[in-house]
Design a protein around this motif. Sequence first.
Motif, PDB file in Angstrom:
ATOM      1  N   PHE A  10     -54.974 -55.250   1.296  1.00 30.07           N
ATOM      2  CA  PHE A  10     -54.053 -56.385   1.188  1.00 30.07           C
ATOM      3  C   PHE A  10     -54.553 -57.591   1.987  1.00 30.07           C
ATOM      4  O   PHE A  10     -54.473 -58.732   1.515  1.00 30.07           O
ATOM      5  N   CYS A  11     -55.076 -57.344   3.177  1.00 31.53           N
ATOM      6  CA  CYS A  11     -55.584 -58.449   3.997  1.00 31.53           C
ATOM      7  C   CYS A  11     -56.746 -59.154   3.303  1.00 31.53           C
ATOM      8  O   CYS A  11     -56.843 -60.386   3.319  1.00 31.53           O
ATOM      9  N   GLY A  12     -57.629 -58.381   2.689  1.00 28.98           N
ATOM     10  CA  GLY A  12     -58.731 -58.980   1.962  1.00 28.98           C
ATOM     11  C   GLY A  12     -58.254 -59.760   0.753  1.00 28.98           C
ATOM     12  O   GLY A  12     -58.752 -60.867   0.470  1.00 28.98           O
ATOM     13  N   ALA A  13     -57.283 -59.197   0.031  1.00 27.23           N
ATOM     14  CA  ALA A  13     -56.735 -59.889  -1.137  1.00 27.23           C
ATOM     15  C   ALA A  13     -56.037 -61.180  -0.725  1.00 27.23           C
ATOM     16  O   ALA A  13     -56.066 -62.179  -1.461  1.00 27.23           O
ATOM     17  N   ALA A  14     -55.418 -61.179   0.466  1.00 30.34           N
ATOM     18  CA  ALA A  14     -54.749 -62.395   0.950  1.00 30.34           C
ATOM     19  C   ALA A  14     -55.757 -63.513   1.207  1.00 30.34           C
ATOM     20  O   ALA A  14     -55.510 -64.682   0.889  1.00 30.34           O
ATOM     21  N   ILE A  15     -56.904 -63.159   1.769  1.00 31.14           N
ATOM     22  CA  ILE A  15     -57.956 -64.166   1.967  1.00 31.14           C
ATOM     23  C   ILE A  15     -58.465 -64.651   0.619  1.00 31.14           C
ATOM     24  O   ILE A  15     -58.710 -65.845   0.412  1.00 31.14           O
ATOM     25  N   GLY A  16     -58.616 -63.719  -0.332  1.00 30.64           N
ATOM     26  CA  GLY A  16     -59.017 -64.105  -1.676  1.00 30.64           C
ATOM     27  C   GLY A  16     -58.002 -65.023  -2.328  1.00 30.64           C
ATOM     28  O   GLY A  16     -58.360 -65.943  -3.079  1.00 30.64           O
ATOM     29  N   LEU A  17     -56.716 -64.794  -2.034  1.00 26.87           N
ATOM     30  CA  LEU A  17     -55.659 -65.658  -2.568  1.00 26.87           C
ATOM     31  C   LEU A  17     -55.810 -67.085  -2.055  1.00 26.87           C
ATOM     32  O   LEU A  17     -55.671 -68.054  -2.815  1.00 26.87           O
ATOM     33  N   VAL A  18     -56.104 -67.236  -0.771  1.00 24.47           N
ATOM     34  CA  VAL A  18     -56.327 -68.568  -0.199  1.00 24.47           C
ATOM     35  C   VAL A  18     -57.520 -69.233  -0.883  1.00 24.47           C
ATOM     36  O   VAL A  18     -57.465 -70.416  -1.259  1.00 24.47           O
ATOM     37  N   ASN A  19     -58.612 -68.473  -1.043  1.00 25.59           N
ATOM     38  CA  ASN A  19     -59.788 -69.021  -1.730  1.00 25.59           C
ATOM     39  C   ASN A  19     -59.439 -69.461  -3.153  1.00 25.59           C
ATOM     40  O   ASN A  19     -59.825 -70.550  -3.598  1.00 25.59           O
ATOM     41  N   GLY A  20     -58.723 -68.603  -3.863  1.00 28.19           N
ATOM     42  CA  GLY A  20     -58.379 -68.890  -5.242  1.00 28.19           C
ATOM     43  C   GLY A  20     -57.481 -70.097  -5.387  1.00 28.19           C
ATOM     44  O   GLY A  20     -57.658 -70.930  -6.288  1.00 28.19           O
ATOM     45  N   LEU A  21     -56.487 -70.215  -4.515  1.00 28.24           N
ATOM     46  CA  LEU A  21     -55.592 -71.377  -4.561  1.00 28.24           C
ATOM     47  C   LEU A  21     -56.364 -72.673  -4.320  1.00 28.24           C
ATOM     48  O   LEU A  21     -56.144 -73.685  -4.991  1.00 28.24           O
ATOM     49  N   ALA A  22     -57.284 -72.626  -3.351  1.00 32.65           N
ATOM     50  CA  ALA A  22     -58.053 -73.827  -3.021  1.00 32.65           C
ATOM     51  C   ALA A  22     -58.985 -74.227  -4.158  1.00 32.65           C
ATOM     52  O   ALA A  22     -59.115 -75.410  -4.478  1.00 32.65           O
ATOM     53  N   VAL A  23     -59.639 -73.238  -4.776  1.00 34.80           N
ATOM     54  CA  VAL A  23     -60.589 -73.537  -5.846  1.00 34.80           C
ATOM     55  C   VAL A  23     -59.854 -73.930  -7.129  1.00 34.80           C
ATOM     56  O   VAL A  23     -60.205 -74.922  -7.789  1.00 34.80           O
ATOM     57  N   ALA A  24     -58.844 -73.156  -7.496  1.00 33.97           N
ATOM     58  CA  ALA A  24     -58.190 -73.357  -8.793  1.00 33.97           C
ATOM     59  C   ALA A  24     -57.233 -74.536  -8.809  1.00 33.97           C
ATOM     60  O   ALA A  24     -57.191 -75.286  -9.792  1.00 33.97           O
ATOM     61  N   TYR A  25     -56.469 -74.716  -7.738  1.00 34.90           N
ATOM     62  CA  TYR A  25     -55.409 -75.727  -7.758  1.00 34.90           C
ATOM     63  C   TYR A  25     -55.757 -76.985  -6.970  1.00 34.90           C
ATOM     64  O   TYR A  25     -55.319 -78.081  -7.316  1.00 34.90           O
ATOM     65  N   LEU A  26     -56.534 -76.837  -5.895  1.00 37.33           N
ATOM     66  CA  LEU A  26     -56.916 -78.001  -5.097  1.00 37.33           C
ATOM     67  C   LEU A  26     -58.294 -78.528  -5.484  1.00 37.33           C
ATOM     68  O   LEU A  26     -58.714 -79.575  -4.971  1.00 37.33           O
ATOM     69  N   ARG A  27     -59.002 -77.786  -6.347  1.00 44.30           N
ATOM     70  CA  ARG A  27     -60.311 -78.179  -6.856  1.00 44.30           C
ATOM     71  C   ARG A  27     -61.338 -78.359  -5.741  1.00 44.30           C
ATOM     72  O   ARG A  27     -62.246 -79.198  -5.823  1.00 44.30           O
ATOM     73  N   ILE A  28     -61.225 -77.566  -4.691  1.00 47.03           N
ATOM     74  CA  ILE A  28     -62.219 -77.575  -3.622  1.00 47.03           C
ATOM     75  C   ILE A  28     -63.393 -76.708  -4.067  1.00 47.03           C
ATOM     76  O   ILE A  28     -63.188 -75.599  -4.563  1.00 47.03           O
ATOM     77  N   PRO A  29     -64.636 -77.169  -3.924  1.00 50.10           N
ATOM     78  CA  PRO A  29     -65.791 -76.343  -4.316  1.00 50.10           C
ATOM     79  C   PRO A  29     -65.764 -74.980  -3.648  1.00 50.10           C
ATOM     80  O   PRO A  29     -65.500 -74.869  -2.445  1.00 50.10           O
ATOM     81  N   SER A  30     -66.027 -73.947  -4.428  1.00 50.87           N
ATOM     82  CA  SER A  30     -65.914 -72.579  -3.903  1.00 50.87           C
ATOM     83  C   SER A  30     -66.859 -72.337  -2.734  1.00 50.87           C
ATOM     84  O   SER A  30     -66.528 -71.586  -1.806  1.00 50.87           O
TER      85      SER A  30
END
Length: 320
Positions: A105-125
């Motif tokens: 779950f902790c790893g998935a939570a970090i992945g969630l932050v990455n995904g939100l930033a890339v997908a919705y904020l359009r920050i380069p991965s």
Amino acid sequence: MRQLRVPTRLRGIDPAVATAFGCIILLLFAGSIYSPNFLSPDYLLQQLKVASFLGVIATGMMAVILLGQIDLSVPWVVTTGAMMACAATAYGTTGSVLAIPFGIFCGAAIGLVNGLAVAYLRIPSMIITLATNAVAQGLMVVYTGGFSPQDSATPAMRFLATGYTIPGLPNGVLVWLCVGLAAVFMLTRTTFGRSLYAIGNRERAAYMSGIDTRRITLLAFVISGGLSALGGVLLAGYASKASQSMGDAYLLPSIAAVVLGGTHVLGGKGSYLGTVAGVILITLLQSILSVMQIEEAGRQLIYGAVIIGMLLLYGRQKPA
């Protein structure tokens, strides 16, 4: 001049996958010359067990690379998953039972932050995953006080990594097999899998065809984070405890394994069989370098050279 015809059975084989398996055969041959025990069943099974940790992590990395993105937070997501799973043991029986899912779950939570930033904020991965990797590192250093973690892996974690549910087949390999079968089903039989390829080929065209590109991107990063943490849980079980920077050795190999297997670094093309071949190839290469007593700096140099070579080979053109 008459042209040679490729047999029908061979036309569907990805040249990169065939090359990877060919290199595996060459490495096995070279290893058997250097050490007579290299081809013994016990040694090969041990190498397969070691490969299973990288295989689980590389599965998540493949999902992200298929999008044309990259996840550079792997090192400390692996470490966070391992440390948090071990930390849960301090909370008695309940903590021990929930240790493995909590680490994932902790790893998935970090992945969630990455995904939100890339997908919705359009920050380069590349930027956001480097940032979350640094944040995770800082949090783990604060948690441990800069010292080696004192919590040990639970018996369930050790059994998952080193035990035998099926005689002769290590549980670590069984976990990788289950993850791999799920990945193959996801990539070939689900809308989500087909969407990964579509977005990697051309994101705007995928969006115009009705694919929710942001949701797919978000889920891909969550999967990458969760599987990286699962890899960390397995590593902690294998070593009986977590350690700082235990995930550092898995960033370049996880990328190299995916790319070596023929997954296009710009997204849109790749097969899981190729990733399996890449994982085995990297593991055998590591084994031979260890037997030859090559220093860690030399190993990293080889990994980097491999990635650069495959970038030159596959990264110049987008797949058709």
